[in-house]
Design a protein around this motif. Sequence first.
Motif, mmCIF file in Angstrom:
data_model
loop_
_atom_site.group_PDB
_atom_site.id
_atom_site.type_symbol
_atom_site.label_atom_id
_atom_site.label_comp_id
_atom_site.label_asym_id
_atom_site.label_seq_id
_atom_site.Cartn_x
_atom_site.Cartn_y
_atom_site.Cartn_z
ATOM 1 N N PRO A 183 8.005 -16.648 -8.054
ATOM 2 C CA PRO A 183 8.503 -16.567 -6.671
ATOM 3 C C PRO A 183 9.973 -16.976 -6.581
ATOM 4 O O PRO A 183 10.446 -17.832 -7.340
ATOM 5 C CB PRO A 183 7.612 -17.563 -5.920
ATOM 6 N N SER A 208 8.768 -10.610 -3.297
ATOM 7 C CA SER A 208 8.967 -12.044 -3.411
ATOM 8 C C SER A 208 9.985 -12.496 -2.379
ATOM 9 O O SER A 208 10.922 -11.764 -2.056
ATOM 10 C CB SER A 208 9.447 -12.401 -4.823
ATOM 11 N N ARG A 218 5.139 -14.826 -4.006
ATOM 12 C CA ARG A 218 5.294 -13.541 -4.689
ATOM 13 C C ARG A 218 3.921 -12.882 -4.791
ATOM 14 O O ARG A 218 2.931 -13.539 -5.129
ATOM 15 C CB ARG A 218 5.890 -13.733 -6.085
#
Length: 829
Positions: A183, A208, A218
């Motif tokens: 992420p 993300s 994400r």
Amino acid sequence: MKSHVNKARLRAAIAPAALVLTLGGALVATPAIAQEATVAAPQVNDDGNPRGEVIIVTARRRAETAQAVPLAISVIRGDSIEATGNFNVVKLQQLAPTLQVYTSNPRNTSVNIRGLGVPFGLTSDGFEQGVGIYVDDVYNSRVAAATFDFLDVAQVEVLRGPQGTLYGKNTTAGAINITTNQPTFDFEGRAELTVGNLNYRQAKAAVSGPLSDQFAARIAVAATSRRGTLYNVTSQRWINEQDNLGLRGQLLFKPTDNFSLTLSGDYSKQDPECCGTVFVRVGKTQRALNRQFDALAAAQGYEPPSRDPYKRLTDLDSNLNAGNKIGGASLRAKWDVGGGTLTSVTAWRFWDWKPENDRDFTGLSVVAKSQNPSQQDQYSQEFRYNHESEKIDYVIGLFGFKQRIDTQGTEQQGVNASKWVLAPSSDPLAPSNNPATLAGLTASNTQWLKSTSAALFGQVSWKVTDQLTVQPGARINYDKKSGFYQRIVTNGAGAVISCTTPPEPGTVAGGSSACGVYQPQVSAPSDSAWNFTYDFNVNYKLARDVLAYATYAKSFKTLGINQNGLPLNADNTVNYDAGTVKPESVNHYEVGLKTQFWGRRATFNLTAFRTDIKNFQATVNGGQFGTVRGYLANAGKVRSQGIEADFKVVASDRLTGYVNGAYTDAKYKKFDNAPCPPELSGGTLQPIGATPDYSNAGIPGTLSPRQCDISGARLPGVSKYALSYGAEYNIPLTLLAKEGQIYAGVDGNYRSHWNSNASPSAYTDVKGYALTNFRAGFRGQGIDVFGWVRNAFDVKYIDLLQVAPGNTGLIAGQPGDSRTWGMTIRGQF
């Protein structure tokens, strides 16, 4: 110049929208990767010319350049995997010459490095894999549980040689370290669509971005489908298809710069009609001629739909299924404390396997059912502390692992079994001439395995001088395994059969016909073991860009237990001594040289290795239809040695390329109680040398009815020579107001001949082959559109050969993909 890697420089290299040099040499834009990022960032010389790439890896559980790591490692970028169409572990061997992956179905998948790792053949739950597969620090205990499609992968590192002092689970042959994109706090996304012949469809997407100042998420998804490659004339369907779906979600909590917490979950589903085989050839065995394939087939009026495997025709009459569900969740915490980083990885994973197979490999109903559905749960906890300083870097870790596998197996004889399995007779009342003798005979297997493992491991890097580093490591490991196996045999009427005299209460006498195929059996093997692993590495910087190293490792693969039933003694009693398998004892030696030159535009690495193993854990198979399909046993000694070379060059901004090669000499040094290959099965004691010709098998020994001495024979699945290569050329171009480049690339791989049977056979020798792939397209400003052709010259080759049960001489196999082509559109923002 300090030999350690400056963290600030590494963070600077990991920047948003960095340019990445892929394995195939393409410079493309890629998003930043948070957490333990592994990014390739281009460098520029003082004269403005490209200087090659700096590839950041976490092979030693800390971020550092690949060229600074004193071990043999292949680094494959996620975009290189996508560009070359290698979308799972099985396909990865086309890019890494020392990696060997074989699969007859997801469960029976072998992943080996330098010929070592997983016993070749039918898979047992009771052993450890020698090649560890890690995804974001989480160990996948079975190769079958890692056959998922690569999903939003940032990088794959293939580490060669023992890795037990750095990784949670002890691995004697190497490790595959897969890192996914993490992420980010900057919003980004990517999507990809691929279409091709054979109704090939693949779609991928990932998004993300931040949820708040402290949270980022994400999400990634991928779906793949493709028409089968074999046509079943019985069902009138294409089989061996692809039908895959994968999902992954990650949530990052980062309240401060020195602490982060990542929660990850993933799910993968595969539901293809798979995995069938085609007729490849028949080889002469030592059995009576009327007990060999051609005579048995003629007696029932049977002929395969084609004796040319590349016609891709089969006539399998049993249901086929390779249902595979894989998933899990993990929680990873990272805390910079005390001058180092403390990492905790807590994980749970599951694997649900629902197969259906045709184990006689023919259109006759000899084996009507063969299926062993399994359910696995595993839990793991790893604590790891990394510390870096001017003179001392170290890693210390604690690892715990618990696993349970439950399996419910069914194998059933069909209406053609009596005439195929039993001795022929001219008497119309003989058992072999009565289909009811074996039709419906069923073996129902119930088994479970409990496995517990714990380890303390660590490694220290002492920088004696700016040039010299000494690196010792050690591991203390405890393993306990306990299992249960029960086979209940019933006849066609459903009555429970006993093979004892007199029959056991509540059962009926099985008779020699039934008991010669399936025998009731109960076993409960259990064992535990401690072992101590250590390694010692010395590396020296001969010059700024020249690193030499030498490694010795003493390693162990822990004990195994047999979970698929036990073999019989010569008097047909159960051999309970075969319930447990001794640990492997490994001595590994390696020297290597890592270099960069031509202004760091070229990289050349060279490795020489030798691995000696005592009590090598091998899968053996007596070739019978029923009793025991395959079990674990110890081969006395095995040796693998060879040389590996990797070369990459950035000739200019326009032209890049790579060549990787390996020579591997892997042999059984001592294995005098191995199962006989098909050409030697069913005979009496005699010297080797009579027809047929065994020269390809390389077996110097003698033959007995049950066992052969295959000492000196090559290990299965290993090519002496393997090569992969690629190159790409691009030209700047503005297209539809987008600045970019048109490009053309080629990649390919070659491997020399290898053997596809645990006991090498002249009949299972697979010829060497070379595959070539082309691609061409346009990329620029977040878009990449290209067409591709794989196996461009339509080379005919075999993925895997299998010896049919019963030692009839039938060899079945899976031909490799023919020429495929398609187009990919990829965008990112």
